[in-house]
Design an enzyme around this catalytic site. Sequence first.
Site, PDB file in Angstrom:
ATOM      1  N   SER A   1      34.504  21.690   0.026  1.00 47.98           N
ATOM      2  CA  SER A   1      34.838  20.625   0.983  1.00 47.98           C
ATOM      3  C   SER A   1      34.027  19.390   0.600  1.00 47.98           C
ATOM      4  CB  SER A   1      34.439  21.059   2.399  1.00 47.98           C
ATOM      5  OG  SER A   1      34.463  19.965   3.287  1.00 47.98           O
TER       6      SER A   1
ATOM      7  N   TYR B   1      28.757  24.434   8.803  1.00 46.94           N
ATOM      8  CA  TYR B   1      29.932  24.383   7.924  1.00 46.94           C
ATOM      9  C   TYR B   1      29.544  23.758   6.570  1.00 46.94           C
ATOM     10  CZ  TYR B   1      34.532  23.090   6.129  1.00 46.94           C
ATOM     11  OH  TYR B   1      35.642  22.946   5.330  1.00 46.94           O
TER      12      TYR B   1
HETATM   13  P1  NDP Z   1      43.770  26.892   7.852  1.00 47.67           P
HETATM   14  O1  NDP Z   1      43.122  27.316   9.103  1.00 47.67           O
HETATM   15  O2  NDP Z   1      45.190  26.497   7.879  1.00 47.67           O
HETATM   16  O3  NDP Z   1      43.595  28.002   6.737  1.00 47.67           O
HETATM   17  C1  NDP Z   1      42.490  28.862   6.690  1.00 47.67           C
HETATM   18  C2  NDP Z   1      42.964  30.159   6.078  1.00 47.67           C
HETATM   19  O4  NDP Z   1      41.851  31.032   5.916  1.00 47.67           O
HETATM   20  C3  NDP Z   1      43.987  30.872   6.951  1.00 47.67           C
HETATM   21  O5  NDP Z   1      44.998  31.381   6.115  1.00 47.67           O
HETATM   22  C4  NDP Z   1      43.191  32.021   7.565  1.00 47.67           C
HETATM   23  O6  NDP Z   1      44.073  33.097   7.750  1.00 47.67           O
HETATM   24  C5  NDP Z   1      42.200  32.307   6.439  1.00 47.67           C
HETATM   25  N1  NDP Z   1      40.998  33.012   6.845  1.00 47.67           N
HETATM   26  C6  NDP Z   1      40.025  32.617   7.697  1.00 47.67           C
HETATM   27  N2  NDP Z   1      39.081  33.562   7.777  1.00 47.67           N
HETATM   28  C7  NDP Z   1      39.458  34.571   6.957  1.00 47.67           C
HETATM   29  C8  NDP Z   1      38.896  35.832   6.608  1.00 47.67           C
HETATM   30  N3  NDP Z   1      37.744  36.256   7.135  1.00 47.67           N
HETATM   31  N4  NDP Z   1      39.561  36.626   5.735  1.00 47.67           N
HETATM   32  C9  NDP Z   1      40.733  36.208   5.210  1.00 47.67           C
HETATM   33  N5  NDP Z   1      41.308  35.031   5.480  1.00 47.67           N
HETATM   34  C10 NDP Z   1      40.675  34.235   6.361  1.00 47.67           C
HETATM   35  O7  NDP Z   1      42.867  25.686   7.291  1.00 47.67           O
HETATM   36  P2  NDP Z   1      42.848  24.959   5.867  1.00 47.67           P
HETATM   37  O8  NDP Z   1      44.047  25.279   5.097  1.00 47.67           O
HETATM   38  O9  NDP Z   1      42.528  23.555   6.145  1.00 47.67           O
HETATM   39  O10 NDP Z   1      41.559  25.617   5.187  1.00 47.67           O
HETATM   40  C11 NDP Z   1      41.583  26.194   3.891  1.00 47.67           C
HETATM   41  C12 NDP Z   1      40.253  25.944   3.218  1.00 47.67           C
HETATM   42  O11 NDP Z   1      40.100  24.554   2.968  1.00 47.67           O
HETATM   43  C13 NDP Z   1      39.049  26.383   4.040  1.00 47.67           C
HETATM   44  O12 NDP Z   1      38.094  27.005   3.199  1.00 47.67           O
HETATM   45  C14 NDP Z   1      38.505  25.054   4.563  1.00 47.67           C
HETATM   46  O13 NDP Z   1      37.129  25.114   4.837  1.00 47.67           O
HETATM   47  C15 NDP Z   1      38.827  24.133   3.403  1.00 47.67           C
HETATM   48  N6  NDP Z   1      38.822  22.727   3.728  1.00 47.67           N
HETATM   49  C16 NDP Z   1      39.748  22.214   4.603  1.00 47.67           C
HETATM   50  C17 NDP Z   1      39.711  20.874   4.929  1.00 47.67           C
HETATM   51  C18 NDP Z   1      40.672  20.250   5.888  1.00 47.67           C
HETATM   52  O14 NDP Z   1      40.463  19.082   6.282  1.00 47.67           O
HETATM   53  N7  NDP Z   1      41.729  20.942   6.280  1.00 47.67           N
HETATM   54  C19 NDP Z   1      38.707  19.970   4.347  1.00 47.67           C
HETATM   55  C20 NDP Z   1      37.801  20.613   3.442  1.00 47.67           C
HETATM   56  C21 NDP Z   1      37.874  21.937   3.145  1.00 47.67           C
HETATM   57  P3  NDP Z   1      43.953  34.263   8.832  1.00 47.67           P
HETATM   58  O15 NDP Z   1      43.476  33.649  10.106  1.00 47.67           O
HETATM   59  O16 NDP Z   1      45.361  34.777   8.885  1.00 47.67           O
HETATM   60  O17 NDP Z   1      42.999  35.257   8.241  1.00 47.67           O
END
Ligand code: NDP
Length: 245
Positions: A142, A155
Amino acid sequence: MTGIAGKVVAITGASSGIGAATATYLAERGARLVLGARRKDRLREVVAQIAAQGGSAVGEVVDVTRREDMMLLTDTAIDRYGRLDVLVSNAGTMAVSPFDDLRQDDWDAMVATHVTGLLNGIGAALPVFRRQRSGQFVNVASTAAYVVKSPQGVYAATKAAVKVLTEALRQESGPDLRVTLVSPGFTNTEGVGKGAPPEAAAAIARQRDEIAIPPSAIAAAIGFAIEQPGGVDISEVVVRPTAQA
Ligand code: NDP
């Protein structure tokens, strides 16, 4: 193998947001996918959408904080496709809050998902990549790994850990492996501000509506790192909205 077509790519956090967009992007370019997340119904939707468009994907219910789940993900790649070319460690949770709120369960979840989860992925995929004498780790951090802004302390610290671990892994990876860090800025996904206290969530939602970029922008950056020729390592990519300070 150069390009994306034919590569076997495992993606964590593929049930929504950046992970789902990356799955779609890579499937459209001929990658074969193994998708992991906890929500079975959402995962099934992503797999079905890819199949409907002629792509190849299999979904597994995976909690990255569990070692055996990450082993299942990599084993599925081998069983189904005979190899694993790329592991995209994208699963994440953005339940940011001020320290005074003492949301210790959220702190634990971020440490477990971003740090332990990443390590579980390395533990599962590294032996496979060593055996194959090829493979690529793509780790999603991030912009918070570069600059901490309150109330993102925990975070940001866990994402800084992703950045440090990725660089250390790259140094040890040798000539056969590639290691890439992709750091998104504000991206329009359902995870932005999810689980944050109401005041913080409202501020984050306002900012998201004003400046966030689509998850397809991050998917394209991940695709760019994957499609390079074998000897070329895109080590670090930061993708942020132009309006993000
Ligand atoms: P979402 O919430 O849409 O996606 C997060 C994903 O992670 C979901 O598919 C969720 O699926 C999965 N997840 C969470 N915890 C677990 C776990 N313990 N095991 C397996 N899967 C898990 O958000 P984003 O797409 O935005 O986030 C994706 C990545 O990008 C993250 O790492 C986030 O920190 C990073 N990011 C996002 C930013 C933004 O502005 N959106 C900015 C910077 C970084 P499920 O709940 O089904 O397990």
